[in-house]
Structure formats: structure tokens, C-alpha cells
Scaffold this active site. Structure first.
Site, short mmCIF file in Angstrom:
data_model
loop_
_atom_site.label_atom_id
_atom_site.label_comp_id
_atom_site.label_asym_id
_atom_site.label_seq_id
_atom_site.Cartn_x
_atom_site.Cartn_y
_atom_site.Cartn_z
N ASP A 140 24.84 -37.26 79.20
CA ASP A 140 24.29 -37.15 77.85
C ASP A 140 22.92 -36.50 77.93
O ASP A 140 22.68 -35.66 78.80
CB ASP A 140 24.24 -38.55 77.21
CG ASP A 140 24.48 -38.52 75.72
OD1 ASP A 140 23.60 -38.01 74.99
OD2 ASP A 140 25.53 -39.00 75.26
N HIS A 176 19.72 -39.57 71.96
CA HIS A 176 21.17 -39.79 71.89
C HIS A 176 21.68 -40.58 73.09
O HIS A 176 22.39 -41.58 72.95
CB HIS A 176 21.86 -38.42 71.81
CG HIS A 176 23.32 -38.47 71.49
ND1 HIS A 176 24.30 -38.49 72.46
CD2 HIS A 176 23.97 -38.47 70.30
CE1 HIS A 176 25.49 -38.51 71.90
NE2 HIS A 176 25.32 -38.50 70.58
N SER A 395 30.36 -40.26 68.61
CA SER A 395 29.50 -40.48 69.77
C SER A 395 29.19 -41.96 69.97
O SER A 395 28.97 -42.40 71.10
CB SER A 395 28.17 -39.74 69.59
OG SER A 395 28.25 -38.40 69.99
#
Length: 579
Positions: A140, A176, A395
Site C-alpha cells: 500500500d 491509506h 479498500s
């Protein structure tokens, strides 16, 4: 799951156009990706070159250098390299007998208080299942240090490495990757204690994390950066006990999974004994081609082996009975190969997890994603949390399933990836409404049908999976859907067909159920249809009798899409163990 910085309509239009069978103009169409067609011959392009067989690196690189290419990197395996080269040499490459496929080094991007009990994880915790002994690799935007990722003041992030070109830092400035890590492994250290009203615990709060940063500070990466991270996870598998890879990222599908280098990387990880969990993508509202959001699964979620995850809304309640599908959740079938996806759905909407200072809005912001302190703490303070934040998307749903897989593997370490996938799908909750409608504040409404291509095998239920004794003995590759032009119906290939053989784990109702949504024969043989003439793919439901545009976008009759059985194609090759 966040996607490219262009409009959703433009993204899907590009993917569908490039896959629609236009002439490449190259010497060998089968070897060159369609999105390399029409380039200025003098333009320089970064490409991934896959070879038929592993050859000495010096030999294959020397041949490319003579064509004017520059080596950018090896991809960690023996049959792929990244080169920067002039577009004029692509024709020459296509005529090279050692070259199997050439594609651009494409851009890729990152596309719990109620969610936890809704998945059955709370019951798992109360019975001592917390993921101890298992490591999850998170590929990520990096992971920041956070109290919720520690155990006895020691970080459970046991390894970090960056694959972002010219950027060696492994911390998360985008926000994220840290959020994803919290969903997998957060232990609620900063939301527990005497003043806590709610605690934001992840799915497997004792797992270890390997942080493989492949996305930059804007959440953007390339195929090659993600592929290199996947190969590092394979290399580190034994040293760190990596059993799961989480990929909350993706990009449009441009070719069959059998040629896509990103898909080939996840397949290598799966065959190495690692469960690969991938976000389905967030294009479920995309109606650019009249498909009502169908056919919008991203790569590498389109690979049959991986566990592809769609997103549910937990409706801010602990019970799962009122939960609904998120309208943005990507729907199958996959472009080109028509693989039945997603495989499973899990909570992904407005999920509270860990934040980074750089991902928080500026002071004074009224962002709906902020978490007030008095929401989870017994306090008179009016400020917002600096430790937790809300994000939505597939996600967020993918790490729910990654954490669930870690819990299963902690309890039963001998399980193989196919057995984990089969167990999670078979035990998923299969009770849904026939349809639901969600409306935006501006009055725009979206209706979702709870069909095979929307919710897959059902809603993640980790407590049911932990209590199951099912151990599949065959492969668990996701099936293919076939359009029958004569009957006007769509079928799913039966486990006794040439594609599946007799070793497939899917039975007639163990995975997709027999509810009224499906009728009594969801899994079919060659003579009966999945849906009749008035159901999902029939003549009077999603498409309507006049909507040929949407139908053709998914089930067109060109050489790319085809209408015949895929038994001799990529799926057959996959199940026979060929590369």
C-alpha cells in the site's frame, strides 16, 4: 479502493475501448497490449516484458539494449523485466520468439465499531482467536507507527521496505496504508480503557505486519512497483511467516488475466502458499456504457485464484440483518475473461480505523470522515480524534477479509490458500434482499440487485468460518460465466465441465445458496441457465429489451469477448498449472 485521477466514466471507457478489438497495427497482436497501439514511433514508453521461459538476465537484457531499450529493473522473478524504450521497436519485440507479452508499466492507485461485530469477529475475539502467529503483508502507501499496532510497546510491524522509485521512506503520508493496517491488525489501544464508550479494534489484533510500500505520497504507483513488492513478500514468506497479502489497490483491466503481469504476480504468490486478498474496485455506479456498473472489477481482482472483495454498508448498527451493498462496489463479470466476481463482500463503508497526521483535514474542517472524541470516549472535549478517521471503499472491505483469513490460519495453520478461500465463501451469510436503493443528497438514486456478480458468495461471517470443519480438496478458482446466444441466457461453468474437472470445490448450493434471489439452481449444468429470460441478464431486467449497448459492453461478440466456452482458454491453462 482509490483509482486513477480521471473521471470514472473516462476510466471505464478507456478500459472497454482498449479491450474492444481494435486493430493494433503491430506484427503480432497477441504479444503487445492494445494500449500500446497508435503511439508516436519516437515516443519513449516504459514497458513490462514477459518472456516464455526464464533465460539468463544478461542475455535477454543485451538483446533489448541492442534495440535501444534501457533496463529500469528486474521484477524479482526470472521471466519479466521493465524497460524504457522507443515505441518504434515494439514491432521488432513482437517478432522475438523469446517474448511472451509486452504491456505498459501502468499506473495503479489505492482506490470498525459496527463492522467488527457484523462480520462475526467479536465472537472470535471473545473465544481467543486474535491472529497470533500469522503475518499479513500489506502492499500500500506505507504504514505509520501507531499505538494500536504495538504489543507490549513493541511494534507488530516487523519489516518495512519501499518500492517507490527514488523514495526509500516506508512511512505513510497518504493515509491509506495505515488505515488498512488498522482494519487488519489494530488492537484498539487508544480507544480502550475506563473512558472508552466504543473501541475500534481490527479483525486480527495480534497478527504481525510486513509493510511493503508501493504507492507514493499521493497514493499512486505502477504495476512494476506493486509486482516487486509482491515478489518480496514471496521471498520473505518463510522468514516472517507471511500467510496473507492484502492489495487494496487496482487499475482497469486491459487484457486477459493470463497475460496481465500484475495478475501473473498474484498468481505466483498464491501458488507459493500465500492467500491474496484484493479490493474489487469502486466503479459499481459507473454506467458509462449502459452496464449499470456490471463489468467493473479492477485488476488484479480479476484473477480467478485471488479472493476478490466487494463492500457492504454496516448501516451504523452491530447486527448484520439491515446491512446493504454499497452502490459503488465493483461488479462482475470481469472484462475479457468473464470470471464470476466478487467472491465475497464485507463492511467497507465509513469504516473507522487508524489515521496519520498528514491525512487529517485542516483544523476547522467539517469533514464527515472526522471522528469526534466524544463519539468513543466519555469526555466533555469537543474536538476530533487525531488517531482515528473514517474511510469508505472496497479498500476497507478487503482488509476485513485479510484479517479473517489470518484468524483462520492462526487456528488452523495447515490450511492452504484454496481451502481458506473455499471456507470463507461457503460460510458467508447468504440472506439478502432481492434489491435495494440508495439515494444521494442531490436526489440521484442507485438500485442494486443482490445477484452473483454483486455479492458473490455472500457476506463475510468469520465466526461461522472458524466453526466450520470443511477442508476443500480441490482448487477454488472463481468460475467463468458464459453467454449462450441461442437461449439468450448466461451460464456458469459446472464443476464437471472440461474447465473445472472433478476436483473443483464448488457444489450446487454450498457456495451461492438456493434462495429466492437465485431460484433453486444457481449452479448449473450445460443445459440449464443461471438466470432465465427475465432475470439479471435476461431481456427485461437490468438491460431491458432495448439496451444493446450495455449488453454488448459485457457480452459482446468480438474476438476479444467471444461467446463460446472458455474451456480451452486461460482458465483451462490456469487449472492445469501452466504459467
Amino acid at each position: 479502493m482509490r483509482t486513477l485521477n480521471v473521471t470514472p466514466a473516462a476510466r471505464l471507457a478507456l478500459a472497454l475501448t482498449l479491450c474492444a478489438g481494435f486493430n493494433l497495427g503491430h506484427a503480432d497482436q497477441r504479444k503487445i497490449s492494445r494500449d500500446l497501439d497508435g503511439l508516436n514511433p519516437d515516443a519513449t514508453v516504459d514497458v513490462i516484458v514477459q518472456y516464455h521461459n526464464a533465460k539468463p538476465a544478461d542475455d535477454r537484457v543485451s538483446k533489448m539494449l541492442r534495440r535501444g531499450a534501457q533496463l529500469k529493473s528486474h521484477l524479482g522473478n526470472d521471466d519479466s523485466d521493465v524497460f524504457s524504450l522507443p515505441a518504434r521497436v515494439l514491432r521488432d519485440i513482437a517478432n522475438d520468439g523469446d517474448v511472451r507479452y509486452v504491456s505498459p508499466d501502468r499506473i495503479i492507485q489505492a482506490s470498525l465499531e459496527h463492522a467488527n461485530p457484523a462480520t462475526g469477529a467479536a465472537l472470535a475475539f471473545s473465544n481467543g482467536y486474535e491472529g497470533e502467529g500469522v503475518t499479513v503483508a500489506i502492499i500500500d502507501s506505507g504504514i505509520n507507527a501507531h499505538d494500536d499496532l504495538e504489543n507490549s510497546r513493541r511494534s507488530r510491524v516487523v519489516y518495512s521496505e519501499s518500492f517507490v522509485p527514488r523514495d526509500r521512506k516506508t512511512s505513510d503520508r497518504f493515509g491509506h496504508g495505515t488505515h488498512v493496517a488498522g482494519i487488519v491488525a489494530g488492537n484498539a489501544a487508544l480507544s480502550s480503557g475506563p473512558n472508552a464508550i466504543l473501541s475500534f479494534r481490527g479483525m486480527a489484533p495480534r497478527v504481525r505486519i510486513v509493510n511493503l510500500r508501493a504507492l507514493d505520497d499521493d497514493g499512486v504507483g505502477t504495476d512494476s512497483s506493486v509486482i516487486r513488492a509482491i515478489h518480496r513478500a514471496i521471498q520473505l514468506k518463510s522468514a516472517y511467516g507471511i500467510r496473507v497479502i492484502n492489495l487494496s489497490l487496482g487499475r482497469p483491466v486491459y487484457e486477459s488475466f493470463a497475460d496481465d503481469p500484475l495478475c501473473q504476480a498474484v498468481e505466483r504468490a498464491w501458488r507459493a502458499g500465500i492467500v491474496v486478498v484484493v479490493a474489487a474496485g469502486n466503479e459499481g455506479r459507473n454506467n458509462s456504457f449502459g452496464t449499470q456498473g456490471y463489468g467493473t472489477i479492477m485488476s488484479p481482482a480479476n484473477h480467478p485464484l485471488v479472493i476478490t472483495v466487494g463492500a457492504m454498508k454496516d448501516m451504523a448498527t452491530a447486527p448484520r440483518g439491515d446491512d446493504l451493498i454499497a452502490t459503488y462496489s465493483g461488479k462482475g463479470p470481469t472484462q475479457i475473461d468473464h470470471i464470476v466476481k466478487p467472491d465475497i463482500v464485507a463492511p467497507g463503508n465509513r469504516i473507522i480505523s487508524l489515521t496519520t497526521p498528514s491525512s487529517l483535514p485542516r483544523p476547522g474542517s467539517n469533514s464527515p470522515n472526522l471522528v469526534p472524541l466524544n463519539y468513543y470516549l466519555n469526555t466533555n472535549r469537543n474536538g476530533n480524534s487525531h488517531d482515528y478517521y473514517k474511510l469508505s471503499g472496497t479498500s476497507m472491505a478487503a482488509p476485513m477479509v485479510s484479517g479473517a483469513a489470518a484468524l483462520l490460519l492462526s487456528k488452523e495453520p495447515q490450511l492452504q490458500p484454496d481451502q481458506v478461500k473455499a471456507r470463507l465463501m461457503k460460510t458467508a451469510t447468504k440472506s439478502f434482499p432481492a434489491a435495494s436503493t440508495a439515494c444521494d443528497p442531490d436526489g440521484t438514486c442507485f438500485t442494486s440487485q443482490y445477484d452473483l456478480f454483486t455479492i458473490g458468495a455472500g457476506y463475510l461471517d468469520i465466526w461461522a468460518a472458524l466453526n466450520s470443519t470443511d477442508v476443500a480438496t480441490g482448487h477454488a478458482a472463481s468460475p467463468s460465466a458464459i453467454y449462450d446466444a441461442q437461449s439468450g441466457t448466461v451460464r456458469v461453468v459446472n464443476s464437471n465441465s472440461a474447465v473445472w474437472g472433478t476436483s473443483a470445490v464448488w457444489g450446487t448450493s454450498a457456495v451461492w445458496g438456493t434462495s429466492a434471489v437465485w431460484g433453486t439452481s444457481v449452479w448449473v449444468d450445460g443445459a440449464s441457465a443461471v438466470w432465465g429470460t427475465s432475470a439479471v441478464w435476461g431481456t427485461s431486467a437490468v438491460w431491458g429489451t432495448g439496451n444493446t449497448q450495455g449488453f454488448s459492453a459485457v457480452w459482446g461478440t468480438s474476438a476479444v469477448w467471444g461467446t463460446s466456452t472458455p474451456s480451452a482458454g486461460p482458465m483451462s491453462r490456469l487449472l492445469n498449472g501452466e504459467n
